[in-house]
Scaffold this motif. Structure first.
Motif, PDB file in Angstrom:
ATOM      1  N   GLU A   6      85.754  34.182  83.320  1.00 16.44           N
ATOM      2  CA  GLU A   6      86.539  32.983  83.096  1.00 16.44           C
ATOM      3  C   GLU A   6      87.218  32.637  84.414  1.00 16.44           C
ATOM      4  N   VAL A   8      89.780  30.405  86.525  1.00 17.86           N
ATOM      5  CA  VAL A   8      90.922  29.506  86.371  1.00 17.86           C
ATOM      6  C   VAL A   8      91.517  29.259  87.735  1.00 17.86           C
ATOM      7  N   ASP A  21      96.669  29.962  81.234  1.00 16.91           N
ATOM      8  CA  ASP A  21      95.328  30.257  80.730  1.00 16.91           C
ATOM      9  C   ASP A  21      95.044  31.756  80.766  1.00 16.91           C
ATOM     10  N   TRP A  53      88.694  37.633  85.145  1.00 18.81           N
ATOM     11  CA  TRP A  53      89.140  36.324  85.599  1.00 18.81           C
ATOM     12  C   TRP A  53      89.179  36.290  87.125  1.00 18.81           C
TER      13      TRP A  53
END
Length: 609
Positions: A6, A8, A21, A53
């Motif tokens: 992910e 961000v 997030d 992340w």
């Protein structure tokens, strides 16, 4: 496996949508016991099992503070220097340092990612990296060595790719660098899990185990010590520069303006000793007394013998007994102190290591390559007693100092379980009951205990050791077993699980080498265990200081020095004692051994007694 990447974006202070997030993703997981972390230029990589992340941010410290406040995870990194070194003043409570735990499990000096990964996966150690590993290298310069092509961090042989291990894999454009940071953080979790299993499999020697297995607790404490080492390097030791310069000046003279002035000052210091010793040197060698080289031990020894002193060498502790017997001895001892200040702790040392903020800084290591004691550069571990008045609290602050009392004999009582020695630890002064058991005076009792731990067998030490054998047989049997292992070239493990490497016997080695190896192992099982207790104590104190404005500013073998706001002085003093009790209750659970510390609140280090 680490998956579900992910990406961000986080810019500026915590609380903007990007951090939210990440927080939301962690909240969906419920608890966050461990969080992999890799910091690189332009951001950081985060990972938990199954998720990672890649976070773009110009404020990594702010992101860490935000996540620490909500989740308080056990931060997991390859090394504190590469991750926590960029955390600023953010207090991170818990961590798992792969390099530190690797040193516990495998001993030795290597701590690079390639060696750490290989050990965790039962693989042979790869060749050392081509440059110092730094997960935050990330120069984003021309790709001259194939960094961009190094997509896979693990090779087909199961080893870490050399370009990832030495940091070249991060010499790519920011988006790819951040993605790789997240993958590297995920691999850190994989290694941490393997290390935790290995620690838990080691024996727990405590009579009544409390909490996690002791080797697991050792891993936690060693990780915390690695983080503390980064903080000590950054924070520095408060030093009153004016006082330090006055001390140096009184010993070696004013700051020289030119090299010629420095040479004249050195010659003047030498002459003060040569006028007492030089004639003896000249009588023996037909030379002028100015030819006596005070920095040549053989010449100084010959001159002393010419005065009638029958000494085997010129070590200070031997000469102290003759200080008042002849002015030459007193002059020589005074000269040595001045010489040490002039050459090691003089004006150039102050200029190099003391910042404009009045802090003395040097690099710290959480463990040496032997028994695991903390070490420091810039002379921080060997400051002469003459300079202690210069270590002073800043306005509005105090120094709180704690010194563990007779820690190694007390540790010997724990690791050996000798009932007589355990009983002796109940006294504030352990040597008093030992003296009674040996039917000797206190100085003899102290010699006996030190002889036992250091394997001295000749002279008064030998007789004292024989008395120890009769009074404390289990303690001596424990030390003897370690010595026998060392003489045979077998590695030993400390009470808390650290592997201490012992060199293998060399072909045709002499008995002296065998004896030295045995003595090393004999002492390592005590000194190494004492270092583990000390670091567990320091970690507990560090946790207790969080939010108070206080800091640990020096770790000196068995001594802690704190710098705290004056309003919190008594709280800090109490913390040191409470932390020692709690640490001992865990580390020495069921042993019945009592540990003590002398705690004082002072303005200058020299005021502590």
């Amino acid at each position: 496996m680490v998956e579900a990447v992910e990406v961000v974006e986080v810019v500026g202070a915590p609380g903007v949508p990007g951090v939210a997030d990440v927080r939301a993703g962690l909240r969906r997981l419920g608890t966050v016991p461990a969080l992999g972390l890799v910091v690189v230029p332009g951001g950081l990589g985060l990972a938990v099992p199954g998720h990672r992340w890649a976070v773009a941010t110009d404020d990594p410290a702010g992101v860490l503070a935000d996540l620490e406040a909500e989740f308080a995870p056990r931060w997991t990194w390859w090394s504190a220097a590469g991750a926590a070194g960029r955390a600023g003043d953010v207090h991170l409570a818990r961590c798992h340092d792969l390099a530190a735990v690797h040193r516990v499990l495998g001993g030795g000096a290597r701590e690079d990612p390639g060696a750490v990964w290989a050990a965790a996966h039962g693989l042979p150690a790869p060749p050392p990296p081509s440059r110092r590993p730094d997960a935050a290298h990330g120069t984003a310069t021309l790709d001259l060595d194939g960094a961009a092509a190094a997509d896979e961090p693990v090779t087909g042989a199961g080893q870490v790719s050399p370009t990832w291990a030495d940091g070249r894999a991060f010499d790519v454009d920011p988006p790819q660098r951040l993605d790789r940071a997240a993958r590297w953080a995920g691999l850190a979790l994989d290694v941490a899990a393997a290390q935790s299993r290995a620690l838990a499999a080691l024996p727990d020697h405590r009579p009544q185990p409390a909490g996690p297995p002791l080797p697991v607790q050792t891993g936690y404490a060693e990780s915390a010590a690695a983080l503390l080492a980064v903080e000590l390097s950054r924070t520095g030791l408060p030093l009153d520069r004016a006082t330090a310069e006055a001390i140096v000046g009184a010993a070696v003279g004013p700051r020289p303006a030119t090299p010629a002035e420095e040479r004249r000052a050195r010659a003047a210091r030498d002459e003060a000793v040569r006028r007492h010793l030089g004639d003896q040197h000249g009588d023996r060698h037909g030379d002028h007394r100015g030819d006596l080289d005070l920095r040549n031990p053989a010449q100084v020894l010959a001159a002393l013998r010419g005065l009638g002193f029958d000494v085997p060498d010129t070590r200070a502790h031997r000469l102290e007994a003759f200080r008042d017997a002849h002015p030459a001895v007193a002059a020589l001892l005074l000269w040595r102190k001045a010489e040490r200040l002039a050459t090691t702790y003089g004006y150039s040392w102050l200029d190099e290591h003391v910042g404009r903020d009045g802090r003395l800084r040097g690099g710290w290591s959480a463990a040496d390559a032997a028994a695991g004691r903390m070490t420091a550069q810039a002379g921080l571990h060997n400051l002469p007693a003459e300079l202690r008045p210069a270590v002073a609290a800043e306005p509005g602050h105090v120094l709180v100092r704690a010194d563990l009392g007779q820690v190694e004999p007390r540790v010997l009582a724990v690791v050996s379980g000798d009932p007589g020695l355990v009983a002796a630890t109940h006294a504030d002064d352990l040597y008093a009951p030992v003296a009674a058991a040996l039917a000797a005076d206190r100085p003899t009792a102290k010699v006996a205990v030190l002889a036992a731990m250091y394997g001295q067998t000749s002279g008064a030490a030998g007789e004292a050791l024989r008395r120890m054998e009769r009074a404390y047989p289990r303690a001596l049997a424990h030390l003897r077993a370690a010595e026998e292992a060392g003489r045979a070239g077998r590695d030993v493990r400390t009470y808390g699980g650290r592997l201490v490497r012992v060199p293998a016997p060399a072909p045709g080695e002499t008995g002296t080498a065998t004896t030295a190896r045995g003595r090393f192992a004999r002492n390592a099982v005590v000194q190494g265990a004492a270092a583990e207790l000390f670091k567990a104590w320091a970690a507990t104190v560090r946790a207790g200081l969080a939010g108070s404005g206080g800091r640990i500013v020096l770790c000196l073998h068995d001594e802690l020095l704190l710098h705290v706001p004056a309003a919190h002085a008594q709280r800090a003093a109490g913390l040191l004692e409470v932390a020692l009790t709690r640490t001992a209750d865990r580390w020495a659970a069921g042993s019945g051994v009592r540990f003590v510390a002398d705690v004082s609140v002072v303005q200058r280090w020299s005021e502590a007694k």
